[in-house]
Design a protein around this motif. Structure first.
Motif, PDB file in Angstrom:
ATOM      1  N   HIS A 284       0.837  -1.207   0.000  1.00 19.81           N
ATOM      2  CA  HIS A 284       0.000   0.000   0.000  1.00 19.81           C
ATOM      3  C   HIS A 284       0.870   1.254   0.000  1.00 19.81           C
ATOM      4  N   CYS A 285       0.253   2.345  -0.394  1.00 17.00           N
ATOM      5  CA  CYS A 285       0.866   3.670  -0.285  1.00 17.00           C
ATOM      6  C   CYS A 285      -0.125   4.551   0.470  1.00 17.00           C
ATOM      7  N   GLN A 286      -0.261   5.808   0.080  1.00 19.53           N
ATOM      8  CA  GLN A 286      -1.201   6.684   0.772  1.00 19.53           C
ATOM      9  C   GLN A 286      -2.628   6.496   0.266  1.00 19.53           C
ATOM     10  N   SER A 287      -2.791   6.405  -1.069  1.00 19.19           N
ATOM     11  CA  SER A 287      -4.140   6.311  -1.610  1.00 19.19           C
ATOM     12  C   SER A 287      -4.296   5.278  -2.722  1.00 19.19           C
ATOM     13  N   GLY A 288      -3.194   4.738  -3.271  1.00 18.81           N
ATOM     14  CA  GLY A 288      -3.325   3.663  -4.230  1.00 18.81           C
ATOM     15  C   GLY A 288      -2.539   3.785  -5.517  1.00 18.81           C
ATOM     16  N   TYR A 289      -2.045   4.953  -5.845  1.00 21.46           N
ATOM     17  CA  TYR A 289      -1.315   5.146  -7.104  1.00 21.46           C
ATOM     18  C   TYR A 289       0.093   4.552  -7.026  1.00 21.46           C
ATOM     19  N   ARG A 290       0.848   4.931  -5.995  1.00 20.69           N
ATOM     20  CA  ARG A 290       2.234   4.479  -5.876  1.00 20.69           C
ATOM     21  C   ARG A 290       2.337   2.978  -5.641  1.00 20.69           C
ATOM     22  N   SER A 291       1.388   2.412  -4.908  1.00 22.03           N
ATOM     23  CA  SER A 291       1.476   0.979  -4.613  1.00 22.03           C
ATOM     24  C   SER A 291       1.317   0.141  -5.881  1.00 22.03           C
ATOM     25  N   VAL A 292       0.515   0.607  -6.839  1.00 18.28           N
ATOM     26  CA  VAL A 292       0.376  -0.127  -8.088  1.00 18.28           C
ATOM     27  C   VAL A 292       1.671  -0.031  -8.895  1.00 18.28           C
ATOM     28  N   ILE A 293       2.316   1.138  -8.873  1.00 18.82           N
ATOM     29  CA  ILE A 293       3.640   1.247  -9.498  1.00 18.82           C
ATOM     30  C   ILE A 293       4.579   0.231  -8.855  1.00 18.82           C
ATOM     31  N   GLY A 294       4.584   0.225  -7.510  1.00 16.14           N
ATOM     32  CA  GLY A 294       5.468  -0.678  -6.789  1.00 16.14           C
ATOM     33  C   GLY A 294       5.184  -2.139  -7.073  1.00 16.14           C
ATOM     34  N   ALA A 295       3.900  -2.493  -7.134  1.00 16.63           N
ATOM     35  CA  ALA A 295       3.527  -3.884  -7.419  1.00 16.63           C
ATOM     36  C   ALA A 295       4.003  -4.293  -8.804  1.00 16.63           C
ATOM     37  N   SER A 296       3.878  -3.395  -9.777  1.00 17.20           N
ATOM     38  CA  SER A 296       4.324  -3.738 -11.130  1.00 17.20           C
ATOM     39  C   SER A 296       5.840  -3.893 -11.186  1.00 17.20           C
ATOM     40  N   ILE A 297       6.561  -3.097 -10.407  1.00 20.77           N
ATOM     41  CA  ILE A 297       8.023  -3.217 -10.362  1.00 20.77           C
ATOM     42  C   ILE A 297       8.437  -4.547  -9.736  1.00 20.77           C
ATOM     43  N   LEU A 298       7.769  -4.937  -8.657  1.00 20.57           N
ATOM     44  CA  LEU A 298       8.081  -6.230  -8.041  1.00 20.57           C
ATOM     45  C   LEU A 298       7.719  -7.382  -8.969  1.00 20.57           C
ATOM     46  N   LYS A 299       6.598  -7.252  -9.656  1.00 19.03           N
ATOM     47  CA  LYS A 299       6.219  -8.282 -10.636  1.00 19.03           C
ATOM     48  C   LYS A 299       7.307  -8.424 -11.704  1.00 19.03           C
ATOM     49  N   LYS A 300       7.823  -7.306 -12.168  1.00 22.49           N
ATOM     50  CA  LYS A 300       8.882  -7.323 -13.189  1.00 22.49           C
ATOM     51  C   LYS A 300      10.127  -8.027 -12.666  1.00 22.49           C
ATOM     52  N   GLN A 301      10.341  -7.960 -11.333  1.00 24.28           N
ATOM     53  CA  GLN A 301      11.506  -8.591 -10.725  1.00 24.28           C
ATOM     54  C   GLN A 301      11.240 -10.041 -10.304  1.00 24.28           C
ATOM     55  N   GLY A 302      10.052 -10.536 -10.581  1.00 25.99           N
ATOM     56  CA  GLY A 302       9.779 -11.936 -10.310  1.00 25.99           C
ATOM     57  C   GLY A 302       8.972 -12.228  -9.059  1.00 25.99           C
ATOM     58  N   PHE A 303       8.501 -11.209  -8.355  1.00 31.35           N
ATOM     59  CA  PHE A 303       7.637 -11.410  -7.187  1.00 31.35           C
ATOM     60  C   PHE A 303       6.181 -11.436  -7.668  1.00 31.35           C
ATOM     61  N   HIS A 304       5.481 -12.512  -7.404  1.00 30.54           N
ATOM     62  CA  HIS A 304       4.113 -12.623  -7.893  1.00 30.54           C
ATOM     63  C   HIS A 304       3.096 -12.855  -6.784  1.00 30.54           C
ATOM     64  N   ASN A 305       3.563 -13.197  -5.602  1.00 30.52           N
ATOM     65  CA  ASN A 305       2.639 -13.467  -4.499  1.00 30.52           C
ATOM     66  C   ASN A 305       2.350 -12.158  -3.762  1.00 30.52           C
ATOM     67  N   LEU A 306       1.618 -11.288  -4.416  1.00 30.13           N
ATOM     68  CA  LEU A 306       1.387  -9.968  -3.820  1.00 30.13           C
ATOM     69  C   LEU A 306      -0.031  -9.484  -4.100  1.00 30.13           C
ATOM     70  N   ARG A 307      -0.469  -8.572  -3.236  1.00 32.79           N
ATOM     71  CA  ARG A 307      -1.794  -7.964  -3.347  1.00 32.79           C
ATOM     72  C   ARG A 307      -1.659  -6.458  -3.140  1.00 32.79           C
ATOM     73  N   ASN A 308      -2.518  -5.731  -3.788  1.00 31.47           N
ATOM     74  CA  ASN A 308      -2.543  -4.272  -3.653  1.00 31.47           C
ATOM     75  C   ASN A 308      -3.747  -3.863  -2.815  1.00 31.47           C
TER      76      ASN A 308
END
Length: 493
Positions: free
Chosen positions: A422-446
């Motif tokens: 999570h972030c403050q309202s939802g924009y940054r956390s989706v950026i972060g989730a996509s970056i982790l996905k790109k690095q091979g982390f898939h067990n995540l929720r926003n």
């Protein structure tokens, strides 16, 4: 006399068009210069000067493209050293503009070449001051963004800034208008106010930096609690000093429509980053595997500059019709290796039957239900450290969004962790989730709604960080209470 502020919201940047008797000047133009030439054409005026207040660090200036279009000279303040032809003005030099005059005021401090431009009206009366990053509404320019590797410290530059403000700025009449280069949201200051213009008198009364008792107090005030600047600032400052490829040439190469299969083949055969600019709530429902979300509905260019490598080729996915807008915004912060976009948008990719990835969105109440029972659950907060300190989920870890690209920081995440981001309202956390996905982390929720939603959920335990500064303040308050109590006891005897 005519003045128009041209404000670019996603970068909190203000450029200015000044006109008198058919002659115009542009101050701090953005890289996409059409707005200035069109305005001059509409008003039947000639652009006579291009004034730059300093080498900007947060965007690519339009000085070279605008000079090419108009033939007007590019003017900087004293001590400017550029790798292209500029006119270096002297302190207090006057430039006639129709029936008015523009006076150069050298104001080093934010950078050594920083200058303000004082517009004098038809009666030679000071009317408006274009302050660049020297003076903002409610703040002054940061003294830590220039002279990297040089002998000058931020304290040295803050001292110069104090002298500039005291000798050149606060001495002006109170009714002189103040037009700065940035408004709230810019990383060029730490306390910018919500409005984009003011007056000298109002700033003397309300600006914390101008209210400092002396030079020592000023230096301490402006150098304390400076946030980390975006990583792309030095890159943009260097580009503005050295020169750049024309925007038209950049966009000609960038605006290449690629079919879904060509888009896929390019990803597989070239070293590229794929940027998806759609709305965050749409992105999580389905996206091209490996793509990074940075939505146009947020501070798109700033986050792109902070997260995306400048030496990589870029492919874009946008809502159909937004390709030019997205490419232009990227060019504003120095990206010039864009090579195409997905024709037909993500829908075309889906219709072609190509692989799709997604991010699971959860509400804060689901986090509340899972927290007590999942021993592998990890709450990852991607807000700034200062935001995290003010309140966070108990036992959450804080990795600010830009640091998700740092392997050392990401090493804190275990393969077995069930990541709730999570972030403050939802924009940054989706950026972060996509970056982790790109690095091979898939067990995540926003977590939808971010911290704003979490703090409204009573079943989620929260905490605050007791910082060293907070402890000092508590100790000082305790000592003050002890002294007061002792004094009261003595009075009662």
């Amino acid at each position: 006399m005519y003045i128009q502020q041209l404000y670019t919201g996603c970068l909190s940047e203000a450029a200015y068009y000044i006109e008198s008797d058919g002659q115009a000047a542009i101050i701090d133009p953005m890289r996409d210069t059409h707005a200035y030439t069109q305005l001059a054409s509409d008003r039947k005026a000639e652009i006579k000067y291009i004034f730059e207040t300093h080498f900007h660090a947060d965007f690519i200036s339009g000085h070279l493209d605008l000079q090419k279009a108009t033939g007007a000279p590019i003017i900087y303040g004293p001590e400017t050293k550029a790798d292209f032809a500029v006119e270096v003005a002297s302190d207090h030099q006057l430039f006639p503009l129709g029936k008015c005059m523009i006076e150069v005021l050298h104001t080093p401090g934010h950078t050594l070449e920083s200058a303000c431009y004082l517009l004098r009206d038809e009666h030679d009366k000071p009317y408006a001051l274009f302050t660049g990053d020297t003076l903002f509404v409610g703040d002054v320019g940061r003294p830590d963004l220039a002279q990297k590797g040089a002998e000058l410290t931020k304290e040295d530059l803050a001292g110069m800034l104090y002298d500039s403000l005291q000798s050149k700025i606060v001495t002006l009449p109170d009714d002189v208008l103040v037009y700065p280069a940035h408004g709230a949201g810019s990383s060029c200051g730490k306390n910018l106010g919500p409005t984009t213009y003011s007056t000298i008198g109002e700033q003397i009364q309300t600006n914390y930096a101008l209210r400092a008792e002396n030079k020592t107090a000023f230096i301490k005030a402006v150098t304390t609690d400076l946030p980390e600047p975006p990583s792309y600032f030095p890159i943009n400052a260097a580009i503005n000093k050295k020169g750049y490829i024309g925007l038209d040439d950049v966009l000609e190469k960038a605006l290449q429509p690629l079919s879904p299969t060509t888009f896929r083949d390019t990803i597989q055969t070239e070293d590229v980053w794929v940027i998806d600019t759609r709305d965050n709530q749409v992105f999580t429902q389905g996206f091209v595997p490996g793509s990074v979300f940075i939505g146009l509905n947020g501070r798109f260019a700033e986050w792109a500059g902070s997260l995306i490598p400048f030496d990589k080729k870029l492919l874009l996915i946008t809502d159909p019709g937004m390709e030019n807008e997205a490419m232009t915004r990227l060019a504003r912060v120095g990206f010039d290796k864009m090579i195409g976009y997905l024709e037909g948008g993500f829908e075309a990719w889906q219709n072609a039957g190509l692989p799709v990835d997604m991010i699971i969105d959860v509400e804060s109440d689901e986090l509340a239900m899972d927290l007590p029972f999942d021993e592998h659950l990890l709450v990852l907060d991607v807000r700034k450290e200062s935001e995290f300190d003010q309140g966070h989920v108990a036992e959450a870890i804080n990795i600010p969004l830009p640091e998700l690209l740092n392997p050392i920081r990401v090493a804190a995440i275990e393969d077995t962790d069930n990541i709730y981001m999570h972030c403050q309202s939802g924009y940054r956390s989706v950026i972060g989730a996509s970056i982790l996905k790109k690095q091979g982390f898939h067990n995540l929720r926003n977590i939808v709604g971010g911290w704003k939603a979490i703090e409204q959920e009573p079943k989620i335990p929260v905490a605050v960080t007791v910082t060293e500064e907070a402890l000092k303040q508590q100790e000082a308050a305790a000592k003050e209470d002890d002294t007061t109590n002792t004094e009261q006891a003595l009075q009662n005897k």
